[in-house]
Design an enzyme around this catalytic site. Structure first.
Site, PDB file in Angstrom:
ATOM      1  N   HIS A 107       0.831  -1.207   0.000  1.00  0.00           N
ATOM      2  CA  HIS A 107       0.000   0.000   0.000  1.00  0.00           C
ATOM      3  C   HIS A 107       0.870   1.264   0.000  1.00  0.00           C
ATOM      4  O   HIS A 107       0.689   2.169  -0.829  1.00  0.00           O
ATOM      5  CB  HIS A 107      -0.910  -0.006   1.227  1.00  0.00           C
ATOM      6  CG  HIS A 107      -1.827   1.167   1.308  1.00  0.00           C
ATOM      7  ND1 HIS A 107      -3.107   1.158   0.795  1.00  0.00           N
ATOM      8  CD2 HIS A 107      -1.662   2.416   1.840  1.00  0.00           C
ATOM      9  CE1 HIS A 107      -3.674   2.327   1.002  1.00  0.00           C
ATOM     10  NE2 HIS A 107      -2.812   3.111   1.642  1.00  0.00           N
ATOM     11  N   GLU A 108       1.827   1.307   0.919  1.00  0.00           N
ATOM     12  CA  GLU A 108       2.685   2.492   1.010  1.00  0.00           C
ATOM     13  C   GLU A 108       3.615   2.606  -0.196  1.00  0.00           C
ATOM     14  O   GLU A 108       3.953   3.706  -0.628  1.00  0.00           O
ATOM     15  CB  GLU A 108       3.498   2.459   2.308  1.00  0.00           C
ATOM     16  CG  GLU A 108       2.664   2.464   3.586  1.00  0.00           C
ATOM     17  CD  GLU A 108       1.710   3.645   3.679  1.00  0.00           C
ATOM     18  OE1 GLU A 108       1.987   4.697   3.055  1.00  0.00           O
ATOM     19  OE2 GLU A 108       0.683   3.514   4.372  1.00  0.00           O
TER      20      GLU A 108
ATOM     21  N   HIS B 273       1.854   4.566  -2.912  1.00  0.00           N
ATOM     22  CA  HIS B 273       1.970   6.010  -2.678  1.00  0.00           C
ATOM     23  C   HIS B 273       3.378   6.493  -3.035  1.00  0.00           C
ATOM     24  O   HIS B 273       3.542   7.513  -3.718  1.00  0.00           O
ATOM     25  CB  HIS B 273       1.714   6.331  -1.199  1.00  0.00           C
ATOM     26  CG  HIS B 273       0.297   6.171  -0.766  1.00  0.00           C
ATOM     27  ND1 HIS B 273      -0.770   6.691  -1.458  1.00  0.00           N
ATOM     28  CD2 HIS B 273      -0.237   5.555   0.334  1.00  0.00           C
ATOM     29  CE1 HIS B 273      -1.892   6.412  -0.820  1.00  0.00           C
ATOM     30  NE2 HIS B 273      -1.599   5.719   0.270  1.00  0.00           N
TER      31      HIS B 273
END
Length: 422
Positions: A26-27, A30
């Site tokens: 997820h990170e 980003h």
């Protein structure tokens, strides 16, 4: 009073790996899109709380934090930039070969080498003009500042962030994709995990065949083999796996006569069906095929099916069909992950895919403090042609974060009550 299945080292490792993978991916979504947009990413963190491990590569510090929940990518400009420089502050400046300031030293000036200029800071602008004016030995001197200049204090270096390297200095589409990439990465991870299941364990088919046979089960005792094609059951033709399941499940305790085709030879095999909670079982699994193309199709279709299932569940929460007491939080999810780890790698991988889709969808909800809430603010900015006051937006996200923490406390209490009092 059942306790969480954390006693097995295998379960603990599975929990750490699964949740670490979900947060990392997820990170990473980003991070990669932010870097692509040219945003300065100050930190890539796994976990929350105090740092227990860190290293720096390039412009970014990579950290592991004490509490194994969540993570973050700290982008320049998302929070107010550090305001550590003061007028008439004594500083040291180190120049590069072009005469630009590449380092500001804010303390321990007496220990600095002779090539560092020392003076009183009169004026500075580190976001757009990138200039600083100092009084050095009674003379006023102005310097250009390198866009990657460092502020050095107490042995720590912090890179400045010109406006074009800050989150707010990028276009709405660039910021939108940097935020959206986190949840999107979770959907991609789910697809990859499901494709891996198809490649490693095969893709279930609806062919009227016997799949893997559970040793010691009714099918194995009767002599059925994996790969046997079922022609009839009790003289009734069957054309699909689902028909086999339907007939068997409706025949608990009965003896069914299977006519099978094995290597071109038809055999008649009587099978005593097990009665399990009034449902017939013969302990065989779906037939599977091994094909990269089928694995890709399985990954795509199953990702879609799981997404639709979870969206329906979320909708039932908002319509009131499901209450907060029915929700499960971190403790419950940890418990289930440990249990699935005991059931085999294919089950654990499928569970990880479901969790990844859950994380992606949850973060896309248009709630403050979530990625979806931030996307809403960006859409509003695009429609009105100017950004919303950052202080007002920050307050909304703060209140949203407080609400989420309260929700986590409620569902955690639900988990503990179910585990210890059910």
């Amino acid at each position: 009073m059942p306790l969480p299945n954390f006693d097995s080292l295998e379960s603990v490792i599975a929990i750490i790996v699964v949740f670490g993978m979900l947060v990392f991916v997820h990170e990473l979504g980003h991070f990669l899109l932010a870097k692509r947009a040219g945003i300065l990413c100050r930190e890539f963190a796994l976990g929350m709380g105090p740092k227990i491990f860190r290293f720096k590569r390039g412009e970014t510090e990579y950290t592991l934090r004490l509490l194994p929940i969540g993570g973050m990518v700290r982008m320049a400009g998302e929070d107010p930039e550090m305001d550590v420089l003061k007028t008439h502050m004594n500083v040291g400046v180190e120049l590069d070969h072009t005469g630009k300031i590449k380092r500001f030293f804010l303390d321990n000036l007496d220990a600095l080498p002779a090539n560092v200029l020392k003076g009183s800071l009169l004026d500075w602008e580190l976001e757009r003009k990138l200039q600083a004016t100092l009084e050095v030995a009674g003379e006023t001197r102005s310097f250009a500042v390198h866009p990657q200049a460092l502020l050095v204090s107490a042995g720590q270096e912090v890179q400045i962030a010109p406006h074009d390297r800050q989150f707010g200095g990028k276009t709405v589409p660039q910021r939108f994709w940097a935020i959206f990439a986190g949840p999107a990465a979770n959907f991609i991870l789910a697809f990859v995990l499901l494709v891996a299941i198809g490649l490693i364990y095969g893709v279930p088919t609806n062919a009227p065949k016997i799949g893997p046979v559970n040793p010691g089960g009714p099918a194995a005792i009767a002599g059925l083999h994996e790969g046997d094609r079922v022609v009839t059951i009790d003289a009734k033709p069957v054309a699909s796996w689902m028909e086999i399941v339907d007939v068997v499940s409706k025949s608990p305790g009965k003896t069914l006569t299977f006519v099978i085709d094995r290597n071109g030879q038809q055999l008649k095999v009587p099978v005593k069906v097990e009665n399990k909670d009034q449902v017939g079982k013969i302990m065989v699994y779906n037939p599977v095929v091994y094909s990269p193309g089928e694995a890709l199709r399985f990954g795509a279709v199953t990702t879609y099916d799981f997404t639709a299932m979870i969206v329906k569940g979320l909708a039932s929460l908002f319509t009131g069909a499901v209450g907060l007491k029915d929700l499960s939080g971190p403790v419950g999810i940890f418990k289930m992950t440990g249990e699935f780890a005991q059931q085999g790698m294919s089950i654990l991988l499928k569970w990880a895919a479901i969790l990844s889709i859950n994380l992606g969808l949850f973060n896309l909800l248009p709630l403050p403090a979530l990625d979806g809430g931030r996307l809403v603010f960006l859409i509003v900015e695009a429609l009105r042609g100017k950004p919303i006051d950052p202080h007002k937006e920050g307050m909304v996200h703060f209140l949203g974060f407080a609400f989420l923490m309260l929700l986590i406390l409620v569902v955690t209490w639900n988990d503990l009550h179910r585990i210890f009092f059910s």
